[in-house]
Structures are given as C-alpha cells and as structure tokens.
Motif scaffolding. Sequence first.
Motif, mmCIF file in Angstrom:
data_model
loop_
_atom_site.group_PDB
_atom_site.id
_atom_site.type_symbol
_atom_site.label_atom_id
_atom_site.label_comp_id
_atom_site.label_asym_id
_atom_site.label_seq_id
_atom_site.Cartn_x
_atom_site.Cartn_y
_atom_site.Cartn_z
ATOM 1 N N GLY A 98 0.938 -0.852 -0.073
ATOM 2 C CA GLY A 98 0.008 0.389 -0.406
ATOM 3 C C GLY A 98 0.679 1.306 0.256
ATOM 4 N N THR A 99 2.004 1.347 0.023
ATOM 5 C CA THR A 99 3.170 1.891 -0.358
ATOM 6 C C THR A 99 3.192 2.462 -1.086
ATOM 7 N N ASN A 100 3.951 3.712 -2.187
ATOM 8 C CA ASN A 100 4.585 3.975 -3.177
ATOM 9 C C ASN A 100 6.110 4.408 -2.935
ATOM 10 N N ASP A 101 6.586 3.827 -1.942
ATOM 11 C CA ASP A 101 8.057 4.332 -1.594
ATOM 12 C C ASP A 101 8.206 3.263 -1.872
ATOM 13 N N ALA A 102 9.237 2.647 -3.489
ATOM 14 C CA ALA A 102 9.897 1.416 -3.347
ATOM 15 C C ALA A 102 11.536 0.982 -2.637
ATOM 16 N N SER A 103 11.595 2.101 -2.508
ATOM 17 C CA SER A 103 13.307 1.941 -2.028
ATOM 18 C C SER A 103 13.009 1.578 0.019
ATOM 19 N N ALA A 104 12.116 2.663 0.252
ATOM 20 C CA ALA A 104 11.629 1.717 1.106
ATOM 21 C C ALA A 104 11.378 0.146 1.349
ATOM 22 N N MET A 105 10.645 -0.296 0.837
ATOM 23 C CA MET A 105 9.480 -1.471 0.645
ATOM 24 C C MET A 105 11.439 -2.260 0.277
ATOM 25 N N MET A 106 12.166 -1.952 -0.963
ATOM 26 C CA MET A 106 12.637 -3.013 -0.967
ATOM 27 C C MET A 106 13.520 -3.493 0.167
ATOM 28 N N VAL A 117 16.888 6.221 2.853
ATOM 29 C CA VAL A 117 15.659 5.405 3.710
ATOM 30 C C VAL A 117 16.174 5.474 4.957
ATOM 31 N N THR A 118 15.207 6.360 5.726
ATOM 32 C CA THR A 118 14.768 5.654 7.320
ATOM 33 C C THR A 118 14.273 4.789 7.668
ATOM 34 N N GLY A 119 14.926 4.258 9.118
ATOM 35 C CA GLY A 119 14.149 3.263 9.860
ATOM 36 C C GLY A 119 12.531 3.518 9.556
ATOM 37 N N GLU A 120 12.062 4.491 10.062
ATOM 38 C CA GLU A 120 10.623 4.907 9.927
ATOM 39 C C GLU A 120 10.071 4.468 8.741
ATOM 40 N N ARG A 121 10.747 5.054 7.341
ATOM 41 C CA ARG A 121 9.925 4.687 5.962
ATOM 42 C C ARG A 121 10.035 2.810 5.990
ATOM 43 N N ILE A 122 10.934 2.141 6.142
ATOM 44 C CA ILE A 122 10.867 0.811 6.547
ATOM 45 C C ILE A 122 9.741 0.478 7.621
ATOM 46 N N ALA A 123 9.617 0.655 8.435
ATOM 47 C CA ALA A 123 8.980 -0.069 9.157
ATOM 48 C C ALA A 123 7.410 0.897 8.593
ATOM 49 N N ALA A 124 7.298 1.724 8.465
ATOM 50 C CA ALA A 124 5.568 2.193 7.638
ATOM 51 C C ALA A 124 5.588 1.364 5.923
ATOM 52 N N ALA A 125 6.334 0.942 5.680
ATOM 53 C CA ALA A 125 6.611 0.499 4.148
ATOM 54 C C ALA A 125 5.683 -1.121 4.494
ATOM 55 N N ALA A 126 6.782 -1.707 5.996
ATOM 56 C CA ALA A 126 5.830 -3.136 6.382
ATOM 57 C C ALA A 126 4.756 -2.912 6.555
ATOM 58 N N GLN A 127 4.043 -1.512 7.108
ATOM 59 C CA GLN A 127 3.131 -1.915 8.057
ATOM 60 C C GLN A 127 1.747 -1.232 6.428
ATOM 61 N N SER A 128 2.463 -0.947 5.411
ATOM 62 C CA SER A 128 0.937 -0.741 4.085
ATOM 63 C C SER A 128 0.592 -1.866 4.061
ATOM 64 N N LEU A 129 1.425 -3.234 3.971
ATOM 65 C CA LEU A 129 1.036 -4.436 3.253
ATOM 66 C C LEU A 129 0.183 -4.971 4.546
ATOM 67 N N THR A 130 -0.817 -5.546 3.755
ATOM 68 C CA THR A 130 -2.118 -6.280 3.064
ATOM 69 C C THR A 130 -2.140 -7.911 3.482
ATOM 70 N N LEU A 131 -2.315 -8.707 3.669
ATOM 71 C CA LEU A 131 -2.506 -9.306 3.594
ATOM 72 C C LEU A 131 -3.826 -10.363 2.585
ATOM 73 N N ASP A 132 -3.323 -10.642 1.619
ATOM 74 C CA ASP A 132 -4.115 -11.070 0.110
ATOM 75 C C ASP A 132 -4.629 -12.913 -0.077
ATOM 76 N N THR A 133 -3.443 -13.759 0.284
ATOM 77 C CA THR A 133 -4.184 -14.656 -0.225
ATOM 78 C C THR A 133 -3.060 -15.966 1.028
ATOM 79 N N VAL A 134 -3.333 -16.497 1.736
ATOM 80 C CA VAL A 134 -2.552 -17.548 1.732
ATOM 81 C C VAL A 134 -2.809 -19.263 1.423
ATOM 82 N N TYR A 135 -1.509 -19.749 0.596
ATOM 83 C CA TYR A 135 -1.706 -20.719 -0.179
ATOM 84 C C TYR A 135 -0.803 -21.936 0.499
#
Length: 185
Positions: free
Chosen positions: A32-40, A156-174
């Motif tokens: 759910g974020t556009n912050d690609a470098s933090a998401m990486m 990228v700061t630690g706060e941006r990394i945490a925010a990027a991780a917080q943007s994840l929403t579980l979609d599917t478990v297989y």
Amino acid sequence: IAEKCSAPETPREITERMDVTQGKLSMGWRVGTNDASAMMLANLIFGGYSNSKLFLNVREKLSLCYYASSSYHRSKGIVTVSSGIEHGDVETAKREILAQLEAVQRGEIEGARSCLIASLESRGDSAGRMEENALGQAATGIRETVDELIAALRGVTGERIAAAAQSLTLDTVYFLTGEEDGEDE
C-alpha cells in the motif's frame, strides 16, 4: 506496469492436495505504499536474504521451514513469501511468518542496506545482469538508473522501512499438502 488491486477484506485461504512429501506454504500481501526503496529494504529484512528474519528465525532458530524467503514484486505491488514445510506445521509456520513481518513493522530492522547496495553496484560486472536490468525496465516502465536507486536506498530511514512494512495487507494464503494430510485426520 500491472494494475494494482486492493486486498480482500478477509484473506483468501486456498489448500490443494497432491502427492507430495513436503508441504508448500505461500503467502501474498498487497503493498500500500509507493515508497519503493523503503519497501525493498523492508522486504530484504523480512525475508530477502540469508540474514533475514524469515531465514534466521523461522528456518534456522525454530526449524519450521526447509526454506523460507520473501520477494518484493515492485511492478505488481505485491510481496510474496514462499516456504517448504512439514504438513502438520502449517498453522505454526503461518503464525511465525506473520510474527516476523510484525517485527519489521515495529521497526526491528537490521542492516540489510549494504547487502542490497553491493548487489546493485555489482550489476555492471555482469553482462547478463545488465541485460536483465534493461529488460526489466523495458517491461515495467521503471526508468531509474542504478545510481539513482542506490542514492534513494541510502536515504531511507528506519521509520520509512517500518511504514512500508505496515502498508502490507495480507491477500492470499496458499497451502499445498499431501493427499492424506489435513483437517480430516
């Protein structure tokens, strides 16, 4: 670039049975974020290399998986986890994978940045990796240079990394399991 969709309100749970000796647990999240470098960097810390939380904790420390890793698919806006597990460990493995993501979301991050930057810097040493990068850019429409990406990662700061991780929403478990395994035992 792939069209980004929202995750369902309740994650999809899919179980398939085949004649396999090892179970396969895969999980997918919408980003759910556009912050690609933090998401990486969030993905790398979560499960993207051999010092990641999935590898060190779920695989090594807890021995729940034969392998466990995550991938960030930037052009699709998703993060996936792939793991090989014993059939009976599916619920425990799921809980632990989610716990490791929660640790990244809380800001429990280690230095993965230098590993990613070194990998990016070494792209110029291999014609194959340069070709792969050019093809990937052509396919996705992403036009940043390696130097631009490295500069973004360094900022990228630690706060941006945490925010990027917080943007994840579980979609599917297989879960792929053996033909005789499952709830009906």
